[in-house]
Design a protein around this motif. Structure first.
Motif, PDB file in Angstrom:
ATOM      1  N   LEU A  50     -27.474  -8.232 -88.300  1.00 34.95           N
ATOM      2  CA  LEU A  50     -28.051  -7.779 -87.042  1.00 34.95           C
ATOM      3  C   LEU A  50     -29.481  -8.303 -86.926  1.00 34.95           C
ATOM      4  N   GLN A  54     -31.848  -5.976 -82.337  1.00 34.29           N
ATOM      5  CA  GLN A  54     -30.708  -5.061 -82.350  1.00 34.29           C
ATOM      6  C   GLN A  54     -31.002  -3.817 -83.182  1.00 34.29           C
ATOM      7  N   SER A 104     -19.630   1.076 -90.583  1.00 29.99           N
ATOM      8  CA  SER A 104     -20.044   0.171 -89.510  1.00 29.99           C
ATOM      9  C   SER A 104     -20.107  -1.279 -89.976  1.00 29.99           C
ATOM     10  N   GLN A 105     -19.532  -2.158 -89.158  1.00 29.79           N
ATOM     11  CA  GLN A 105     -19.605  -3.596 -89.405  1.00 29.79           C
ATOM     12  C   GLN A 105     -20.028  -4.356 -88.146  1.00 29.79           C
ATOM     13  N   SER A 106     -20.347  -3.626 -87.088  1.00 31.40           N
ATOM     14  CA  SER A 106     -20.694  -4.265 -85.819  1.00 31.40           C
ATOM     15  C   SER A 106     -21.896  -3.571 -85.200  1.00 31.40           C
ATOM     16  N   PHE A 107     -22.493  -4.227 -84.233  1.00 25.87           N
ATOM     17  CA  PHE A 107     -23.661  -3.688 -83.545  1.00 25.87           C
ATOM     18  C   PHE A 107     -23.307  -2.428 -82.765  1.00 25.87           C
ATOM     19  N   TYR A 110     -22.992   0.482 -85.080  1.00 25.59           N
ATOM     20  CA  TYR A 110     -24.336   0.844 -85.529  1.00 25.59           C
ATOM     21  C   TYR A 110     -25.045   1.691 -84.475  1.00 25.59           C
TER      22      TYR A 110
END
Length: 412
Positions: A50, A54, A104-107, A110
């Motif tokens: 990220l 972000q 979490s693995q994505s924006f 998150y």
């Protein structure tokens, strides 16, 4: 009395009501879990890929959620909603945020986790702050209760960050979310359950023991106390902004370098940030204990003068090759100032507001932290971008410190 002997501290601890001791323990365990999550989450998701923008958006999302839930929580607390139940709700929401952030693995995930994290904080802080004077009863002053509560907060955050740092050495930084879940479960199932048995019969009576003096109780429309709170909120907005600067901008200043001072490597920056937290944990209880009987005006004046000295050192550090020595010296007055402010501000809020509005006023006070997190780092970042160093930032902050010193005499 020797503050640092085990027996002296044990005797001091036993002076507090059982229900207040449970609140202090709850704050300690909350700080252990939240400390690591608060300081290390940005590092985890930055390494995940990220961008800084972000990550900043996630912090802003958490601050927005906290601002929203604080007002609602304060209103409910004034409507006799039990603070223990509110803390339980905060624990459950915090666990939900930990689960989301752990996987979490994505924006987007998150952002979702940060939203629930901010919402939990917005419910927890007004409830935990109001719980301190409500459980002091008539045995001790609320200033003493807040001093010990803030000590628990500082020690907990330091322990949480240290545990999280150890996790990074084993390449399992996300252990911080598991630690937070365990802390929340312990608070929910053990501490708050015992707290309910201690306070169920005395909660209404304890509200009468808060140190606000209702000299004009019959004048229900008298809102002079609102005007009297303006100087306190003005200083609070400034100091909470300073806390945001020390958390987000100071590491950037160290890594970026000063006018002459060379930039620090990442490991040295991390070491200095950890040292600052350790100093806060060491100084919080002794400073709070020593100043417990001083009036609010004196405390806030001393707080602002200590901040002024610290920022003068930070400014001068930009002009020296070995500026890190002045940075180390600056940590001492800066830490002392925060040790003075954190318990004193909460105590002054309680003493200056009627019982029927204390929930909302405490929520408004904690709102200052959210407002500072939303605005101050962005403005400071723009200033550093324009001048390439934080030298001008620390000078401006020093001038504001000096300007606010006369205002502190109006804080009761």
């Amino acid at each position: 009395m020797n503050l640092f002997s085990t027996s002296s501290f044990s005797n001091y601890w036993e002076r507090f009501p059982v229900s207040l001791r449970l609140i202090i323990k709850a704050r300690l365990w909350t700080a252990i879990g939240a400390g690591a999550v608060m300081y290390l989450s940005p590092i985890i998701f930055y390494s995940l890929g990220l961008s800084a923008e972000q990550i900043g958006s996630g912090i802003t999302t958490a601050a927005f959620a906290g601002i929203t839930t604080r007002f609602g929580t304060g209103f409910l607390l004034d409507r006799k909603f039990n603070y223990g139940k509110a803390i339980k709700v905060a624990c459950l929401i915090a666990i939900l945020s930990d689960i989301i952030l752990f996987y979490s693995q994505s924006f987007l995930a998150y952002l979702c986790g940060q939203f629930f994290l901010g919402a939990a904080a917005g419910i927890y802080w007004p409830s935990a702050e109001l719980a301190v004077p409500l459980n002091c009863h008539s045995k001790i002053k609320s200033s003493e209760g807040y001093s010990l509560a803030r000590s628990a907060d500082a020690i907990g955050v330091t322990l949480g960050v240290l545990l999280g740092t150890i996790g990074t050495y084993f390449e399992f930084a996300r252990i911080i979310y598991l630690i937070d879940i365990l802390c929340m479960l312990y608070i929910f199932n053990v501490i708050l359950k015992n707290l309910g048995t201690c306070t169920s019969e005395t909660e209404i009576e304890s509200k009468d023991d808060i140190e606000f003096n209702h000299r004009n109780l019959e004048k229900k429309t008298n809102l002079k106390w609102v005007i009297n709170l303006f100087p306190l909120f003005l200083v609070t907005l400034f100091v909470t902004g300073i806390m945001s600067l020390l958390q987000s901008i100071l590491p950037l200043d160290l890594a970026n370098g000063g006018i002459i001072r060379p930039p620090f490597i990442e490991q040295r920056v991390a070491t200095l940030v950890t040292l600052k937290l350790v100093l806060l944990a060491i100084f919080q209880w002794p400073v709070g204990f020593i100043l417990r009987n001083k009036n609010s005006s004196f405390k806030f004046k001393l707080c602002l003068i200590s901040l002024l000295i610290g920022f003068i050192f930070l400014s001068l550090s930009n002009l020296l090759i070995n500026g890190y020595i002045l940075i180390l010296l600056a940590f001492i007055p800066l830490t002392i100032s925060l040790c003075i402010f954190l318990p004193s501000a909460s105590d002054a809020i309680i003493k200056s507001s009627p019982n029927k509005y204390q929930g909302r006023v405490i929520a408004l006070y904690s709102q200052c932290f959210g407002i500072s997190a939303l605005t101050v780092p962005w403005m400071a970042g723009k200033l550093i971008d324009n001048f390439d160093t934080a030298f001008h930032l620390w000078l401006i902050v020093s001038i504001i410190c000096l300007a606010l010193v006369p205002i502190s005499k109006y804080i009761k």
